[in-house]
Design a protein around this motif. Structure first.
Motif, short mmCIF file in Angstrom:
data_model
loop_
_atom_site.label_atom_id
_atom_site.label_comp_id
_atom_site.label_asym_id
_atom_site.label_seq_id
_atom_site.Cartn_x
_atom_site.Cartn_y
_atom_site.Cartn_z
N TYR A 189 -48.91 25.49 -54.28
CA TYR A 189 -50.10 24.31 -53.94
C TYR A 189 -50.82 25.20 -53.50
O TYR A 189 -51.16 26.55 -52.75
N ILE A 201 -54.43 25.71 -51.34
CA ILE A 201 -55.14 24.76 -49.48
C ILE A 201 -56.32 25.63 -49.59
O ILE A 201 -56.51 26.72 -49.81
N MET A 218 -50.13 18.00 -42.94
CA MET A 218 -49.87 18.11 -44.15
C MET A 218 -49.57 19.36 -44.81
O MET A 218 -48.64 19.32 -46.03
N ARG A 258 -46.02 18.35 -44.95
CA ARG A 258 -45.05 18.20 -46.04
C ARG A 258 -45.28 19.30 -47.42
O ARG A 258 -43.96 19.22 -48.10
N GLU A 301 -56.00 18.93 -40.60
CA GLU A 301 -55.71 18.51 -42.08
C GLU A 301 -56.67 17.38 -42.43
O GLU A 301 -57.32 17.77 -44.00
N GLU A 302 -57.23 16.82 -42.20
CA GLU A 302 -58.61 16.64 -42.71
C GLU A 302 -60.04 16.98 -43.15
O GLU A 302 -60.48 16.52 -43.55
N SER A 355 -55.84 20.13 -50.96
CA SER A 355 -54.73 20.79 -51.93
C SER A 355 -54.47 20.32 -53.22
O SER A 355 -54.39 19.60 -52.91
N PHE A 394 -47.01 13.08 -52.29
CA PHE A 394 -48.42 13.30 -51.21
C PHE A 394 -49.49 12.12 -51.16
O PHE A 394 -50.61 12.60 -50.21
#
Length: 256
Positions: free
Chosen positions: A130, A132, A170, A173, A219-220, A224, A255
């Protein structure tokens, strides 16, 4: 953890450009950039790339540094090769305790400007990378530690490590490696926190102020997506499109 990064030239120059000093930026371009591996669309820390960091000694004019911190007490090149794969990251919770990082945590902190970083997700028997990054498109500014190490021949090598902290939801996960203890993420600083990270430590209150910065980034404010493989025969190398989204149907709506 944070072992894979993306760092374009403009992102790395962001802090220097904020001074509005065109001559300084020109000096960086002519004198420093040729000694880096920029632009970095993808690089693994285990390849020990050279990039720019902004240190507490020079907060507005960057320094070329190698990823993988080498403490000043390492004796020779053999010692460098032995330690620097183990010092790509530094757990923020213990930087003031661990021998490899204690001196740097107290005296040598730095900032690393990135476009984003890569992390691997484990699903079934496979791993999926991923990318990010910040939703607002701004650089991700990481907290780091740096060290100046002298070769036997008198040459100087600047090195750094990326400080990590507990992963936000996030990252929990995504970063689910069963072999590692808990989800982790690099310590991302807000604009208001950048200078606080570089501030000198003169007493216990100053040290506490630095420790209070070691926490997960919201996380907001991050986004990603999955990208092409970063390991093995399918790896395309340090190419611009490496951070573009690649959909893996088997992940489905994991997700979402």
């Amino acid at each position: 953890m944070c072992y894979d990064i993306k760092a374009n030239l403009e992102t790395q120059l962001k802090r220097a450009r904020q001074r509005g000093d065109a001559s300084a930026v020109e000096e960086i371009m002519e004198r420093l950039i040729p000694y880096t591996d920029l632009p970095i669309y993808h690089a693994s820390g285990f390849s020990h790339p050279e990039l720019l960091i902004y240190t507490d000694e020079s907060p507005d004019f960057p320094t070329v540094a190698t990823w993988g911190l080498v403490p000043h007490w390492v004796k020779d090149d053999a010692g460098v090769r032995k330690i620097w794969n183990n010092t790509l990251n530094a757990r923020g919770e213990t930087i003031f305790e661990k021998p490899s990082f204690r001196y740097a945590a107290e005296h040598n902190r730095c900032l690393i400007y990135l476009d984003g970083f890569y992390e691997h997700h484990h699903y079934g028997k496979n791993t999926y990378p991923y990318f990010i990054y910040r939703k607002d498109g701004k650089p991700i500014v990481l907290a780091g530690l740096w060290s100046e190490w002298r070769h036997d021949n008198g040459g100087i090598m600047n090195t750094f490590t990326i400080v990590t902290t507990e992963g936000n939801p996030m990252m929990a996960r995504i970063h689910n490696n069963p072999k590692l203890k808990g989800p982790r993420m690099p310590l991302i600083l807000t604009e208001e926190e950048e200078d606080k990270w570089l501030a000198p430590i003169n007493d216990d209150l100053d040290e506490t102020a630095v420790k209070e910065l070691i926490r997960p980034f919201p996380e907001e404010e991050l986004a990603s997506h999955t990208v092409a493989k970063l390991r093995g025969k399918e790896y395309a190398g340090n190419v611009e499109e490496i951070s573009e989204e690649v959909v893996y149907p088997e992940l489905n709506t994991l997700f979402n």
